[in-house]
Design an enzyme around this catalytic site. Structure first.
Site, PDB file in Angstrom:
ATOM      1  N   HIS A   1       0.952  -1.179  -0.002  1.00  0.00           N
ATOM      2  CA  HIS A   1       0.064   0.088   0.062  1.00  0.00           C
ATOM      3  C   HIS A   1       0.991   1.025   0.005  1.00  0.00           C
ATOM      4  O   HIS A   1       0.412   2.435  -0.635  1.00  0.00           O
ATOM      5  CB  HIS A   1      -1.119   0.014   1.165  1.00  0.00           C
ATOM      6  CG  HIS A   1      -1.843  -1.116   1.320  1.00  0.00           C
ATOM      7  ND1 HIS A   1      -1.718  -2.084   2.119  1.00  0.00           N
ATOM      8  CD2 HIS A   1      -3.008  -1.422   0.806  1.00  0.00           C
ATOM      9  CE1 HIS A   1      -2.847  -2.949   2.135  1.00  0.00           C
ATOM     10  NE2 HIS A   1      -3.711  -2.579   1.118  1.00  0.00           N
TER      11      HIS A   1
ATOM     12  N   GLN B   1     -18.122  -6.675  -1.333  1.00  0.00           N
ATOM     13  CA  GLN B   1     -17.199  -7.559  -2.080  1.00  0.00           C
ATOM     14  C   GLN B   1     -16.928  -8.807  -1.330  1.00  0.00           C
ATOM     15  O   GLN B   1     -16.182  -9.802  -1.755  1.00  0.00           O
ATOM     16  CB  GLN B   1     -15.999  -6.780  -2.407  1.00  0.00           C
ATOM     17  CG  GLN B   1     -15.001  -6.635  -1.270  1.00  0.00           C
ATOM     18  CD  GLN B   1     -14.072  -5.565  -1.822  1.00  0.00           C
ATOM     19  OE1 GLN B   1     -14.303  -4.438  -2.298  1.00  0.00           O
ATOM     20  NE2 GLN B   1     -12.753  -6.094  -1.945  1.00  0.00           N
TER      21      GLN B   1
HETATM   22  O1  PAF Z   1      -7.936  -3.919  -3.430  1.00  0.00           O
HETATM   23  C1  PAF Z   1      -8.675  -3.757  -2.489  1.00  0.00           C
HETATM   24  O2  PAF Z   1      -8.192  -3.430  -1.073  1.00  0.00           O
HETATM   25  C2  PAF Z   1     -10.235  -3.481  -2.433  1.00  0.00           C
HETATM   26  O3  PAF Z   1     -10.647  -4.352  -3.248  1.00  0.00           O
HETATM   27  C3  PAF Z   1     -10.743  -2.153  -3.084  1.00  0.00           C
HETATM   28  C4  PAF Z   1     -10.156  -1.735  -4.388  1.00  0.00           C
HETATM   29  C5  PAF Z   1     -10.216  -1.164  -1.737  1.00  0.00           C
HETATM   30  C6  PAF Z   1     -12.089  -2.019  -3.093  1.00  0.00           C
HETATM   31  O4  PAF Z   1     -12.770  -2.231  -1.818  1.00  0.00           O
END
Ligand code: PAF
Length: 285
Positions: A37, A61
């Site tokens: 990140h 998700q």
């Molecule tokens: O990659 C992630 O951490 C997630 O899929 C995202 C892009 C933040 C969407 O919730």
């Protein structure tokens, strides 16, 4: 660094920056930040943009059998890391802020959703595309940054932006690995010591497949078989998929003539890891 969980407050701050002529860069995350990140953030900062990072564990998700409550979280630690990284705004909405009532509007991503991770996680990419689309409307960024570790996610978002004519540049950031090759992931914390050791077979088998491609191998099925065999030989990992696909549209490939994505998902104990490698056509002799 400013912090908020409220959309109107965030909006006011962003409007003020836009008035000053700043370009806005968004790094969407689900938190529990790692060096992967921070690399996305470095890329965002290098563009000179005003950098907004979102932390939101998006229920949309996660499938019914996937444990949303088990997803690792540590907002305080994340905020310190972001402050040190020079981030301008941390947006960390609650579920109620993002979904004040059950959403009936979704972004569907067609066939790109049916393969690789989408096949094993029905509805996952619909949830991702929907929340990313909401974040794009909330933050109104000029550019957004996604890691290539989630290559399918990156392609889906790029396609969504193109299909919906959003004026947002999608920037892909290469996979960040531990020194021993393991791709960085928030899920790595769940690996037991021996599982973590065995998981090294993932990056090694992808590396080997890349070398085989470079030395002239062209059969997608053979490449897949070699990766599978090595994973079986060197670990107790349970393969979810190992696939060679077109790197542009994830379509099926038999004879490799264009850039390909070598992608895999393997379970070690209860932890599902993904990794991939894009082999560019000009590196294929
Ligand atoms: O990659 C992630 O951490 C997630 O899929 C995202 C892009 C933040 C969407 O919730």
């Amino acid at each position: 660094m400013k912090k908020t969980s409220h959309i109107p407050e965030l909006h006011d701050w962003i409007v003020a920056e836009k008035k000053l002529g700043r370009r806005i860069g968004l790094v969407p995350t689900m938190g529990y930040l790692h060096r992967g990140h921070l690399t996305l953030i470095e890329h965002a900062k290098q563009t000179g943009a005003f950098v907004v990072v979102s932390i939101f564990v998006n229920p949309l998700q996660f499938g019914p059998t996937e444990d949303l409550s088990r997803y690792p979280r540590d907002l305080e630690r994340d905020a310190r890391l972001l402050e040190d990284a020079g981030v301008d705004i941390l947006f960390h909405p609650t579920v109620e802020e993002m979904y004040p009532r059950p959403t009936v509007t979704f972004v569907e991503v067609g066939e790109l959703d049916q393969v690789l991770c989408g096949a094993a996680r029905p509805g996952h990419f619909r949830g991702v595309a929907t929340v990313v689309s909401k974040l794009f409307h909330i933050v109104e960024p000029d550019m957004a940054f996604f890691g290539q570790k989630d290559y399918q996610q990156y392609l889906i978002i790029k396609r969504m932006v193109s299909d919906l004519n959003l004026r947002i540049k999608i920037c892909a950031v290469p996979i960040v690995r531990e020194e021993d090759g393991l791709a960085m992931s928030s899920r790595n914390v769940f690996l037991k010591a021996e599982e973590r050791q065995e998981a090294l077979v993932l990056s090694r088998s992808l590396q080997e497949a890349g070398e085989n491609l470079r030395s002239g191998q062209r059969s997608a099925r053979e490449i897949e078989a070699q990766i599978r065999a090595r994973i079986h030989r060197e670990s107790h990992g349970v393969i979810d998929y190992v696939e060679v696909r077109d790197a542009e549209d994830l379509s099926e490939v038999t004879d490799i003539k264009r850039p390909v994505l070598l992608a895999l998902a393997v379970r070690f104990g209860t932890t599902r890891l993904i990794d991939n490698k894009v082999v560019e056509v000009d590196t294929i002799v």
